[in-house]
Write an enzyme that holds these catalytic residues in place. Structure first.
Site, PDB file in Angstrom:
ATOM      1  N   LYS A 139       5.009 -28.071  51.040  1.00  0.00           N
ATOM      2  CA  LYS A 139       4.057 -28.492  52.073  1.00  0.00           C
ATOM      3  C   LYS A 139       4.069 -30.020  52.204  1.00  0.00           C
ATOM      4  O   LYS A 139       4.265 -30.733  51.220  1.00  0.00           O
ATOM      5  CB  LYS A 139       2.672 -27.987  51.675  1.00  0.00           C
ATOM      6  CG  LYS A 139       1.592 -28.111  52.729  1.00  0.00           C
ATOM      7  CD  LYS A 139       0.316 -27.463  52.208  1.00  0.00           C
ATOM      8  CE  LYS A 139      -0.840 -27.610  53.156  1.00  0.00           C
ATOM      9  NZ  LYS A 139      -2.066 -26.963  52.623  1.00  0.00           N
ATOM     10  N   SER A 214      -4.126 -23.949  55.759  1.00  0.00           N
ATOM     11  CA  SER A 214      -3.374 -25.113  56.170  1.00  0.00           C
ATOM     12  C   SER A 214      -1.907 -25.100  55.755  1.00  0.00           C
ATOM     13  O   SER A 214      -1.114 -25.922  56.236  1.00  0.00           O
ATOM     14  CB  SER A 214      -4.045 -26.379  55.617  1.00  0.00           C
ATOM     15  OG  SER A 214      -4.068 -26.376  54.203  1.00  0.00           O
ATOM     16  N   SER A 215      -1.506 -24.173  54.858  1.00  0.00           N
ATOM     17  CA  SER A 215      -0.095 -24.093  54.446  1.00  0.00           C
ATOM     18  C   SER A 215       0.680 -23.214  55.431  1.00  0.00           C
ATOM     19  O   SER A 215       1.467 -22.349  55.033  1.00  0.00           O
ATOM     20  CB  SER A 215       0.020 -23.542  53.019  1.00  0.00           C
ATOM     21  OG  SER A 215      -0.796 -24.268  52.122  1.00  0.00           O
ATOM     22  N   ILE A 235      -7.643 -25.052  49.738  1.00  0.00           N
ATOM     23  CA  ILE A 235      -9.015 -25.520  49.509  1.00  0.00           C
ATOM     24  C   ILE A 235     -10.051 -24.577  50.124  1.00  0.00           C
ATOM     25  O   ILE A 235     -11.244 -24.713  49.885  1.00  0.00           O
ATOM     26  CB  ILE A 235      -9.221 -26.958  50.039  1.00  0.00           C
ATOM     27  CG1 ILE A 235     -10.483 -27.589  49.430  1.00  0.00           C
ATOM     28  CG2 ILE A 235      -9.266 -26.995  51.566  1.00  0.00           C
ATOM     29  CD1 ILE A 235     -10.660 -29.052  49.721  1.00  0.00           C
ATOM     30  N   GLY A 236      -9.587 -23.617  50.921  1.00  0.00           N
ATOM     31  CA  GLY A 236     -10.532 -22.673  51.509  1.00  0.00           C
ATOM     32  C   GLY A 236      -9.847 -21.394  51.946  1.00  0.00           C
ATOM     33  O   GLY A 236     -10.370 -20.627  52.749  1.00  0.00           O
ATOM     34  N   GLY A 237      -8.623 -21.199  51.421  1.00  0.00           N
ATOM     35  CA  GLY A 237      -7.802 -20.074  51.838  1.00  0.00           C
ATOM     36  C   GLY A 237      -6.479 -20.543  52.402  1.00  0.00           C
ATOM     37  O   GLY A 237      -5.739 -19.777  53.013  1.00  0.00           O
ATOM     38  N   SER A 238      -6.161 -21.816  52.178  1.00  0.00           N
ATOM     39  CA  SER A 238      -5.013 -22.442  52.845  1.00  0.00           C
ATOM     40  C   SER A 238      -3.657 -21.922  52.399  1.00  0.00           C
ATOM     41  O   SER A 238      -2.655 -22.148  53.073  1.00  0.00           O
ATOM     42  CB  SER A 238      -5.055 -23.959  52.642  1.00  0.00           C
ATOM     43  OG  SER A 238      -6.166 -24.505  53.302  1.00  0.00           O
TER      44      SER A 238
END
Length: 575
Positions: A139, A214-215, A235-238
């Site tokens: 990433k 985000s990934s 950080i939140g499901g990324s």
């Protein structure tokens, strides 16, 4: 005459002030455009040079069976590389060629790392490494020497990293070859995958859908066959959301299990909801091998803040029956029909295999989401995040999310007050956007997070469960909905707050019946967010469906063992 002169001078001063502000804005916009252009040129140049290198290699090695190489699992590939049946050169160029083709369709790469071609010359010195000769995608926010970690934010461009992140150093030590960097959403705190620098990444199963974030660049590249192992951050499901959207496996370890040195967040200092780097791959065994490779003496030496806990293969390979908690609905976001069906079907398979399944429900989700999660992530009322976004355009996927962040505190409180009788969930979240207000309040917030973790562990133990089976957001969204429906992340972000390890396994695809049932979707609160979620997942027939597996902190191997169990049972059921 005096009044007229004063008025004239005032007018001239105002006009002059306006001109100064206008010129500054134009200059700032021009600088942002130049930065974006340079970044895009670097990407385009790397892609072109990689394409030329692949062509040269193919001409000089016409017998390389790239099609066969691309079908091998990670364990099969490592075996053939170790035995000398395949060369690292053949493998790298095969994956580089596939990556270039996938990127043309999905726009998932921010640059090809041409240093990987030089690494081929020295990779033999790490032949004993667990990932010897394996091409790995990373990433964009993982530091790689002499390359930017932009996080999709223009202010971070033209600031190349001085050295590799610890995880990149460890990957290289284990013989892996980082060969491409992948796209992410602007500012990371969003589960789409678009930014003003590199554009929108699309889904490998349907280009009219997002890859998640985000990934999301990792999810798209691996789901499209251009990589067989990647490193994302969560950080939140990324990691878990793009794994779900793109039909692959992803694992978020216990917070602190892997080194964070050299991983760039959009802003530092936030402690309530910790980020975790982790692997993304086609199957669970690949995730486990990657964790085994990373949890080594080299990482513990490079980063002494990481507890020196090697991977426990005995736990991963164990076969004892498990007592498994399960939930279909967290009470905060009603799952889509395919999300709920995925859990039901896996539950039935686990029971048939001799495991014990017991109902489980997360605690206080209506309070936890605004008070612990939003106030944790945006404790300063989003001031730092908004500062990071200055000096350039806000991406359309992020705009609806950050627009209310800029409201003055009195307006946020007023809107929260007015909405409370009609839309209590929207009201609570709007109020939380004000942040915590003071240092004593921040300490109280941190204490509340600690209390909630202990309370959840006590609740978990009272249920006498080893692991937890629950939904993960899906199927893949239509474009421009992720920034409008942040509450749907409740299924994943909870385990960042709790620091629990959690992973995602793809188990099914969306059916016509799921789509028919979606027409009757109401939601837990029947507010605008429930309506938007229904619109976001519509039109998903044929897209991947996944489930989420969770364990207590530091029981990463047990979590992966549970994921492997789910993966095997689903495979057997399809035969």
């Amino acid at each position: 005459m005096i009044n007229w002169t004063a008025a004239l001078l005032t007018g001239v001063a105002c006009f002059g002030g306006y001109l100064v502000v206008r010129v500054k804005k134009i200059n700032s916009h021009r600088k942002a455009e130049e930065k974006i252009k340079r970044a895009r040129n670097r990407r385009d140049e790397s892609l072109q040079r990689a394409e030329q290198a692949v062509l040269r290699y193919k001409e000089s090695h016409p017998t390389t069976d790239s099609a066969l190489i691309l079908t091998l699992s990670l364990s099969e590939l490592t075996q053939q590389l170790n035995k000398g049946l395949l060369s690292p050169e053949d493998v790298l160029y095969s994956y580089m060629e596939k990556t270039l083709a996938v990127n043309k369709k999905l726009n998932c790469c921010t640059e090809v790392l041409l240093e990987s071609l030089d690494q081929l010359k020295t990779v033999g010195s790490n032949k004993d490494g667990l990932l010897y000769g394996v091409p790995v995608s990373i990433k964009e926010n993982l530091a790689f020497k002499n390359h930017d970690c932009s996080c999709g934010v223009i202010i971070n461009l033209d600031q190349p990293a001085e050295k590799d992140s610890v995880l990149v150093q460890v990957l290289k030590k284990q013989g892996a070859i980082p060969f491409v960097r992948t796209n992410l959403p602007q500012a990371l705190l969003n589960y789409d995958c678009s930014n003003p620098i590199y554009g929108q990444t699309v889904n490998p199963h349907n280009p009219q859908k997002t890859s998640g974030g985000s990934s999301g660049g990792e999810g798209a590249l691996i789901g499209g066959g251009g990589s067989l192992l990647g490193i994302g951050t969560d950080i939140g499901g990324s990691i878990r959301i793009p794994a779900s959207f793109c039909g692959i496996c992803g694992f978020k370890p216990t917070a602190g299990r892997l080194s964070l040195q050299g991983l760039r967040p959009v802003y530092r200092g936030q402690k309530s909801v910790p980020s975790s780097p982790g692997p993304m791959a086609r199957d669970v065994d690949s995730l486990a091998l990657c964790m085994q490779a990373l949890l080594c003496d080299h990482m513990f030496s490079l980063d002494p803040t990481v507890p020196p806990l090697p991977f426990n293969m005995e736990i991963y390979r164990s076969s004892r029956p498990l007592r498994i908690g399960y939930l279909e609905n967290d009470g905060y976001t009603q799952p889509s029909p395919s999300m709920a069906r995925g859990v039901r079907e896996v539950k039935a398979l686990l029971e048939q295999a001799g495991h014990t399944l017991v109902p489980y429900c997360p605690l206080k989700m209506d309070q936890v989401f605004p008070e612990l999660l939003i106030k944790g992530l945006l404790a300063d009322g989003a001031t730092t995040l908004l500062q990071k976004l200055k000096g350039g355009p806000v991406d359309p996927c992020l705009e609806p999310q950050v627009y209310p962040y800029g409201f003055p505190k009195w307006l946020k409180k007023t809107i929260s007050f007015l909405l409370k009788p009609v839309f209590p969930r929207v009201s609570a979240n709007f109020g939380a956007l004000c942040g915590v207000g003071s240092v004593p309040e921040l300490w109280k917030q941190h204490a509340a997070v600690e209390d909630y973790i202990h309370e959840t562990i006590a609740h978990w133990r009272s249920c006498k469960i080893d692991v937890l089976l629950c939904p993960v957001i899906g199927p893949a969204y239509n474009f421009l909905y992720c920034g409008k429906t942040t509450t749907a992340a409740s299924y994943t972000i909870l385990y960042n707050l709790l620091t629990f390890p959690a992973g995602v396994v793809t188990v099914s695809t969306v059916t016509a019946k799921d789509e028919e049932e979606l027409k009757h979707y109401k939601g837990c609160y029947q507010d605008m967010w429930d309506k938007l979620f229904k619109e976001a997942v519509a039109g998903g027939e044929g897209l991947p469906v996944a489930v989420q597996c969770v364990a207590l902190p530091w029981q990463d191997e047990l979590c992966l063992r549970f994921m492997k169990e789910v993966e095997q049972l689903v495979k057997q059921s399809k035969k």
